[in-house]
Write an enzyme that holds these catalytic residues in place. Structure first.
Site, PDB file in Angstrom:
ATOM      1  CE  LYS A 162       3.261  12.829   4.746  1.00 27.00           C
ATOM      2  NZ  LYS A 162       2.848  11.993   3.585  1.00 27.00           N
ATOM      3  CB  SER A 242       4.766   8.728   3.983  1.00 27.99           C
ATOM      4  OG  SER A 242       4.059   9.692   3.201  1.00 27.99           O
ATOM      5  CB  SER A 266       1.664   8.450   1.311  1.00 27.12           C
ATOM      6  OG  SER A 266       2.860   7.807   0.932  1.00 27.12           O
TER       7      SER A 266
END
Length: 549
Positions: A162, A242, A266
């Site tokens: 990420k 996310s 997330s």
């Protein structure tokens, strides 16, 4: 997605927040303060203002690889598909040991798929922000490595991170233009991965600033990466957030595994939304150093994979005590702890609590049936009536201090912002490109005037409430774990600092994936992995997205 009335109400409250709430706040609690990041990421699907990134030059992205991929043809790609697609890490390692595959070919295969599917075409997913220009060279080096002892199973596996996780030689942007030139050293978990031979393939897109920025934007959107799309329904099914790009890239077989991060939902949200396995660990089991923060109270990285055994391998490769992380846990176990015995345990005699209000979900009911068929006992429970007061304020007050600390320690001189306030002003230079959905949550951070003492009180109340939410029914019914759907209970797990893992449990009528989520007590990751593996093998619910085979 189908959500309980409770969560829909919270989402509605948050979405309809009166602009007056962005004025300076006093130390009082309002109904909207019970909203969590899990609720923000659980919004209904909506139309997108922007799809493609205005900051990624695709030709530049692939320039380092053009000559290196010249000999990797469509024919070679098709020959490798049966070997690699949906294959778990142990089987990939076996194929490499048998010389039916190599780390170089595996890396080229994933790069070829990313180039083929990820951007500027009718199937584009926008899940990858950047690529490691040395990935193929590192894969060749892995192929030429001689071992005195057997390497960790993660050795040579191409991993996507990420893009809020610091990685040397690559940018770490959190999806924000303000960090477009943010070159850093490796985060602790990246050093852990590299020390065991993992190959960092690149960076995955995300909801900008880990979804604590705009408030009214779709899951998976960032100014740098554009709009991440769900491979099970492009522009139709929400990606969750996310860690959107991490989950989408895994679902589409763009990497062997990925790393996401979670504050509240997330990892669980996008993993369940993209039919992948996502683990949110006990806070402190995995280091948070070198990761762009929301909240040092609640943040944690975690693995996202196609299957449970790969998840155990990733967790095993990343854990370790980090003296720079105040919540880091000194683990007495050695490498291999999370891999051993995963496949040798069953569900016989295990007792799980199932929320009565979720029993209307047919996929959930079917998943419980599978658990019972494997010998588990499932007790329907009424959930503890307890709230999460001032949750949003915890995030506001943490990020107001945590982001400047990250920037002061990790950013280079090319990054000019030093605080949330600086980012707000920076984005005003070109609001249409930098913040097309606004920056409501960042404005809310700056409006929050809570004191340090107030923050400590919030933390204490939320932590106690989260623990009670699970502990009361678990103690009363002698439960081993709690069963949820997707990220429905992510807020409570977050403040309790309890681990959770989500596993594919099927698909809704519109094709949207859903996950069965196991929640356990502190440091019960090994049990969660065992339960999840047993369920996964009995149900076999994951189906690869059909347009990406």
């Amino acid at each position: 997605m189908r959500f309980s009335i409770f969560f829909l109400l919270l989402v509605f409250v948050f979405s309809c927040k009166n602009p007056k709430t962005e004025s300076p706040k006093t130390e009082t609690s309002t109904k909207e303060d019970t909203v969590t990041v899990a609720d923000i990421s659980a919004k209904d699907f909506r139309e997108f203002k922007i799809l493609d990134s205005k900051y990624i030059n695709v030709s530049e992205l692939w320039k380092p690889f053009n000559s290196q991929l010249e000999d990797f043809t469509e024919e070679a790609y098709n020959d490798l598909k049966p070997l690699i697609l949906e294959t778990n890490i142990p089987k990939l390692q076996k194929l490499i040991s048998e010389e039916k595959l190599s780390y170089e070919l595996l890396t080229k295969f994933y790069l070829y798929r990313i180039r083929k599917f990820d951007r500027e075409n009718d199937l584009s997913l926008n899940s990858v922000i950047s690529l490691n220009p040395n990935a193929i060279k590192e894969a060749i080096k892995a192929d030429n490595t001689d071992f005195e002892v057997e390497p960790h199973p993660i050795f040579g596996m191409p991993i996507l991170l990420k893009d809020n996780i610091n990685t040397s030689g690559m940018l770490t942007t959190a999806g924000a233009v303000a960090l477009q030139k943010n070159y850093t050293e490796d985060a602790f978990i990246v050093r852990q991965l590299k020390s065991k031979g993992a190959l960092i393939l690149g960076k995955a897109n995300l909801s900008e600033w880990a979804y604590f920025f705009c408030g009214d934007c779709p899951s998976g959107y960032s100014a740098i990466g554009g709009q991440t799309l769900n491979p099970y329904g492009r522009r139709v099914i929400d990606t969750g957030g996310s860690s959107s790009g991490s989950s989408v890239s895994v679902a589409a077989n763009f990497c062997a595994a990925a790393v996401g991060s979670e504050t509240s939902g997330s990892i669980l949200s996008p993993s369940s939304q993209n039919s992948t396995v996502g683990l949110k660990p006990t806070i402190g089991l995995l280091s948070r150093s070198g990761i762009v923060p929301i909240s040092t109270t609640l943040d944690t990285p975690g693995p996202i994979t196609k299957n449970v055994i790969d998840n155990a391998i990733m967790l095993d490769a990343m854990f370790g005590q980090d003296i720079e992380d105040t919540k880091s846990i000194y683990a007495i176990w050695e490498t291999g702890f999370y891999i051993k015995e995963i496949v040798e345990n069953d569900l016989k005699g295990k007792r799980f609590g199932a929320a009565k209000r979720l029993m209307e979900d047919t996929l959930y009911v079917n998943a419980i049936k599978v658990l019972k068929e494997q010998g588990a006992e499932v007790v329907e429970i009424e959930e503890t009536e307890i709230g999460l007061p001032n949750f949003l304020r915890l995030l506001n007050l943490d990020m107001k201090k945590d982001l400047p600390q990250y920037l002061s320690k990790h950013k280079n001189d090319l990054v000019k912002v030093k605080s949330v306030a600086d980012v707000i002003e920076f984005n005003k230079k070109d609001s249409l490109k930098m913040m097309p959905y606004g920056q409501k949550l960042f404005n809310g951070i700056m409006a929050d005037e809570g004191t340090d003492d107030f923050l400590l009180k919030i933390k204490d109340t939320l932590h106690n409430n989260g623990k009670k939410y699970f502990d009361l029914p678990m103690d009363a019914n002698q439960l081993d774990g709690f069963l949820s759907i997707n990220n429905y209970h992510a807020g409570f797990a977050a403040v309790a600092e309890y681990p959770a893992i989500t596993v594919p449990m099927g698909y809704a009528e519109n094709g949207a994936p859903k996950g069965l989520t196991f929640i356990g007590r502190r440091l019960q990751e090994k049990f969660l992995l065992q339960w999840a593996f047993a369920y996964e093998q009995a149900s076999k619910m994951r189906v690869a997205p059909k347009n990406y085979n």
